[in-house]
Design a protein around this motif. Sequence first.
Motif, PDB file in Angstrom:
ATOM      1  N   GLU A 164      52.544  26.923  49.670  1.00 24.08           N
ATOM      2  CA  GLU A 164      52.181  28.301  49.352  1.00 24.08           C
ATOM      3  C   GLU A 164      51.204  28.819  50.394  1.00 24.08           C
ATOM      4  O   GLU A 164      50.306  28.099  50.828  1.00 24.08           O
ATOM      5  CB  GLU A 164      51.538  28.375  47.962  1.00 24.08           C
ATOM      6  N   ILE A 165      51.385  30.066  50.796  1.00 25.85           N
ATOM      7  CA  ILE A 165      50.464  30.720  51.721  1.00 25.85           C
ATOM      8  C   ILE A 165      49.658  31.751  50.952  1.00 25.85           C
ATOM      9  O   ILE A 165      50.210  32.562  50.206  1.00 25.85           O
ATOM     10  CB  ILE A 165      51.216  31.386  52.884  1.00 25.85           C
ATOM     11  N   ALA A 166      48.339  31.715  51.128  1.00 24.86           N
ATOM     12  CA  ALA A 166      47.445  32.605  50.390  1.00 24.86           C
ATOM     13  C   ALA A 166      46.525  33.349  51.352  1.00 24.86           C
ATOM     14  O   ALA A 166      46.292  32.920  52.479  1.00 24.86           O
ATOM     15  CB  ALA A 166      46.620  31.803  49.385  1.00 24.86           C
ATOM     16  N   VAL A 167      45.978  34.465  50.857  1.00 30.30           N
ATOM     17  CA  VAL A 167      44.986  35.245  51.599  1.00 30.30           C
ATOM     18  C   VAL A 167      43.599  34.753  51.211  1.00 30.30           C
ATOM     19  O   VAL A 167      43.281  34.654  50.022  1.00 30.30           O
ATOM     20  CB  VAL A 167      45.117  36.743  51.280  1.00 30.30           C
ATOM     21  N   LEU A 168      42.771  34.451  52.211  1.00 29.56           N
ATOM     22  CA  LEU A 168      41.404  33.998  51.929  1.00 29.56           C
ATOM     23  C   LEU A 168      40.390  34.805  52.720  1.00 29.56           C
ATOM     24  O   LEU A 168      40.679  35.324  53.800  1.00 29.56           O
ATOM     25  CB  LEU A 168      41.247  32.509  52.260  1.00 29.56           C
ATOM     26  N   VAL A 169      39.176  34.895  52.135  1.00 30.44           N
ATOM     27  CA  VAL A 169      38.073  35.613  52.764  1.00 30.44           C
ATOM     28  C   VAL A 169      36.809  34.772  52.691  1.00 30.44           C
ATOM     29  O   VAL A 169      36.731  33.790  51.940  1.00 30.44           O
ATOM     30  CB  VAL A 169      37.815  36.975  52.078  1.00 30.44           C
ATOM     31  N   ASN A 170      35.827  35.161  53.462  1.00 31.12           N
ATOM     32  CA  ASN A 170      34.491  34.569  53.413  1.00 31.12           C
ATOM     33  C   ASN A 170      33.938  34.716  51.995  1.00 31.12           C
ATOM     34  O   ASN A 170      33.811  35.822  51.484  1.00 31.12           O
ATOM     35  CB  ASN A 170      33.604  35.286  54.438  1.00 31.12           C
ATOM     36  N   ALA A 171      33.613  33.607  51.348  1.00 34.74           N
ATOM     37  CA  ALA A 171      33.143  33.650  49.954  1.00 34.74           C
ATOM     38  C   ALA A 171      31.783  34.315  49.815  1.00 34.74           C
ATOM     39  O   ALA A 171      31.361  34.643  48.700  1.00 34.74           O
ATOM     40  CB  ALA A 171      33.092  32.237  49.379  1.00 34.74           C
ATOM     41  N   GLU A 172      31.089  34.513  50.922  1.00 40.94           N
ATOM     42  CA  GLU A 172      29.788  35.178  50.879  1.00 40.94           C
ATOM     43  C   GLU A 172      29.819  36.538  51.578  1.00 40.94           C
ATOM     44  O   GLU A 172      28.783  37.172  51.761  1.00 40.94           O
ATOM     45  CB  GLU A 172      28.723  34.280  51.518  1.00 40.94           C
ATOM     46  N   GLY A 173      31.000  36.991  51.978  1.00 45.10           N
ATOM     47  CA  GLY A 173      31.131  38.267  52.672  1.00 45.10           C
ATOM     48  C   GLY A 173      31.383  39.423  51.720  1.00 45.10           C
ATOM     49  O   GLY A 173      31.466  39.255  50.502  1.00 45.10           O
ATOM     50  N   LYS A 174      31.549  40.617  52.290  1.00 48.19           N
ATOM     51  CA  LYS A 174      31.687  41.815  51.450  1.00 48.19           C
ATOM     52  C   LYS A 174      33.003  41.850  50.677  1.00 48.19           C
ATOM     53  O   LYS A 174      33.095  42.478  49.625  1.00 48.19           O
ATOM     54  CB  LYS A 174      31.539  43.071  52.304  1.00 48.19           C
ATOM     55  N   TYR A 175      34.032  41.149  51.175  1.00 45.59           N
ATOM     56  CA  TYR A 175      35.310  41.161  50.467  1.00 45.59           C
ATOM     57  C   TYR A 175      35.343  40.179  49.305  1.00 45.59           C
ATOM     58  O   TYR A 175      36.282  40.197  48.503  1.00 45.59           O
ATOM     59  CB  TYR A 175      36.455  40.851  51.426  1.00 45.59           C
ATOM     60  N   ALA A 176      34.330  39.324  49.202  1.00 42.23           N
ATOM     61  CA  ALA A 176      34.308  38.323  48.136  1.00 42.23           C
ATOM     62  C   ALA A 176      34.160  38.953  46.758  1.00 42.23           C
ATOM     63  O   ALA A 176      34.457  38.321  45.745  1.00 42.23           O
ATOM     64  CB  ALA A 176      33.185  37.325  48.376  1.00 42.23           C
ATOM     65  N   GLN A 177      33.699  40.198  46.705  1.00 39.74           N
ATOM     66  CA  GLN A 177      33.568  40.876  45.409  1.00 39.74           C
ATOM     67  C   GLN A 177      34.929  41.283  44.846  1.00 39.74           C
ATOM     68  O   GLN A 177      35.057  41.635  43.671  1.00 39.74           O
ATOM     69  CB  GLN A 177      32.688  42.122  45.567  1.00 39.74           C
ATOM     70  N   LEU A 178      35.948  41.251  45.686  1.00 36.94           N
ATOM     71  CA  LEU A 178      37.293  41.608  45.252  1.00 36.94           C
ATOM     72  C   LEU A 178      38.015  40.394  44.684  1.00 36.94           C
ATOM     73  O   LEU A 178      37.713  39.260  45.035  1.00 36.94           O
ATOM     74  CB  LEU A 178      38.103  42.164  46.430  1.00 36.94           C
ATOM     75  N   ASP A 179      38.961  40.648  43.800  1.00 33.24           N
ATOM     76  CA  ASP A 179      39.854  39.594  43.303  1.00 33.24           C
ATOM     77  C   ASP A 179      41.298  39.850  43.703  1.00 33.24           C
ATOM     78  O   ASP A 179      42.087  38.926  43.851  1.00 33.24           O
ATOM     79  CB  ASP A 179      39.766  39.484  41.772  1.00 33.24           C
ATOM     80  N   THR A 180      41.619  41.157  43.874  1.00 30.27           N
ATOM     81  CA  THR A 180      42.992  41.557  44.169  1.00 30.27           C
ATOM     82  C   THR A 180      43.005  42.612  45.264  1.00 30.27           C
ATOM     83  O   THR A 180      42.112  43.460  45.323  1.00 30.27           O
ATOM     84  CB  THR A 180      43.685  42.118  42.906  1.00 30.27           C
ATOM     85  N   LEU A 181      44.020  42.552  46.119  1.00 28.71           N
ATOM     86  CA  LEU A 181      44.216  43.550  47.164  1.00 28.71           C
ATOM     87  C   LEU A 181      45.529  44.283  46.921  1.00 28.71           C
ATOM     88  O   LEU A 181      46.491  43.706  46.419  1.00 28.71           O
ATOM     89  CB  LEU A 181      44.287  42.896  48.543  1.00 28.71           C
ATOM     90  N   ASN A 182      45.571  45.583  47.295  1.00 27.58           N
ATOM     91  CA  ASN A 182      46.841  46.285  47.321  1.00 27.58           C
ATOM     92  C   ASN A 182      47.313  46.380  48.762  1.00 27.58           C
ATOM     93  O   ASN A 182      46.602  46.012  49.697  1.00 27.58           O
ATOM     94  CB  ASN A 182      46.740  47.669  46.661  1.00 27.58           C
ATOM     95  N   VAL A 183      48.509  46.889  48.962  1.00 25.65           N
ATOM     96  CA  VAL A 183      49.099  46.890  50.296  1.00 25.65           C
ATOM     97  C   VAL A 183      48.310  47.753  51.268  1.00 25.65           C
ATOM     98  O   VAL A 183      48.204  47.438  52.466  1.00 25.65           O
ATOM     99  CB  VAL A 183      50.583  47.319  50.237  1.00 25.65           C
ATOM    100  N   ASP A 184      47.711  48.855  50.778  1.00 26.57           N
ATOM    101  CA  ASP A 184      46.925  49.714  51.663  1.00 26.57           C
ATOM    102  C   ASP A 184      45.684  48.993  52.172  1.00 26.57           C
ATOM    103  O   ASP A 184      45.321  49.117  53.346  1.00 26.57           O
ATOM    104  CB  ASP A 184      46.532  51.005  50.937  1.00 26.57           C
TER     105      ASP A 184
END
Length: 300
Positions: A164-184
Amino acid sequence: MLHHRIVVFAAVAEHGSFTKAAMQLEISQPAVTKQVKELEKELEVRLVDRKGQFIALTEAGKLVLAYYHKGVALQQSLELELSDIRQRFSGSLRVGASTTIAQYILPFALAHFYKKHPDVKVKVESGNTQQVQEKLIRGEIDFGIVEGLPNNRNLHYEPIIRDEIAVLVNAEGKYAQLDTLNVDQLKTMPVILREKGSGTLDILEQELEKQLGLRVVDMNIVMQLDSTEAIKTFVKTTDSIGFFSVPSVMMDIKAGSLKILDVEGLDINRMFYVIYPQGPAPHGMAAQLLKYLQYYHQFG
């Protein structure tokens, strides 16, 4: 060996559907329904709650499924041990492996294989999918294990394990507050990708366009790097996103340095392939090593 009714029930449970289970097992849907009902009668419990075309497992169903997986693991472990007893190997193997496989999946299997077959010398050459294919064509390796899509008619591709391929972000960065992304959001966020020739990039390009109508070239690509470790380091220290094979980031997720984000409408599953020249499949010690790879990827 595992009872046929348990196998049928497990297919229903894992697909969440009698219809999809019937397609996988290549039997009729009524036959699937009959097998599950007979298993429920035999065990004297209800295993599934039927909700239209889909099902939900009862507590008893979840328990049976858990024991099914334990039974599969025991059966495969037994087959592996018996195969080791029947055959003692010596000699050498030259294996080509895509970077992700060579770094995160193959070493554990190799360690266990070596304990049972210390007289086999294994040499692993890593590279992206394209490089492994080229080595095989030149006769520099005996077989390869790659993550890219089949694209060379001179080679045979045999699926071996699922990834499985997943999207990951810095767990301490600004995107870490998100749980889900939309296509935009996915289209505009800074993204780090693998290099051209990478199997991960090939499957990513295909699935993003197929599932989301999003072309990779239309994303905000800030850099392309030639290794998973390089991309991990970049993502951990910036506000950006990366696409990773899940086995390659499990330690980072547990350590709390990376976080997985779900993407609406996107579910990227792929197969890793054993590749070899058209003709007989790998046999003997090569086939045994591949059994180790399958077993230890699935059951650890």
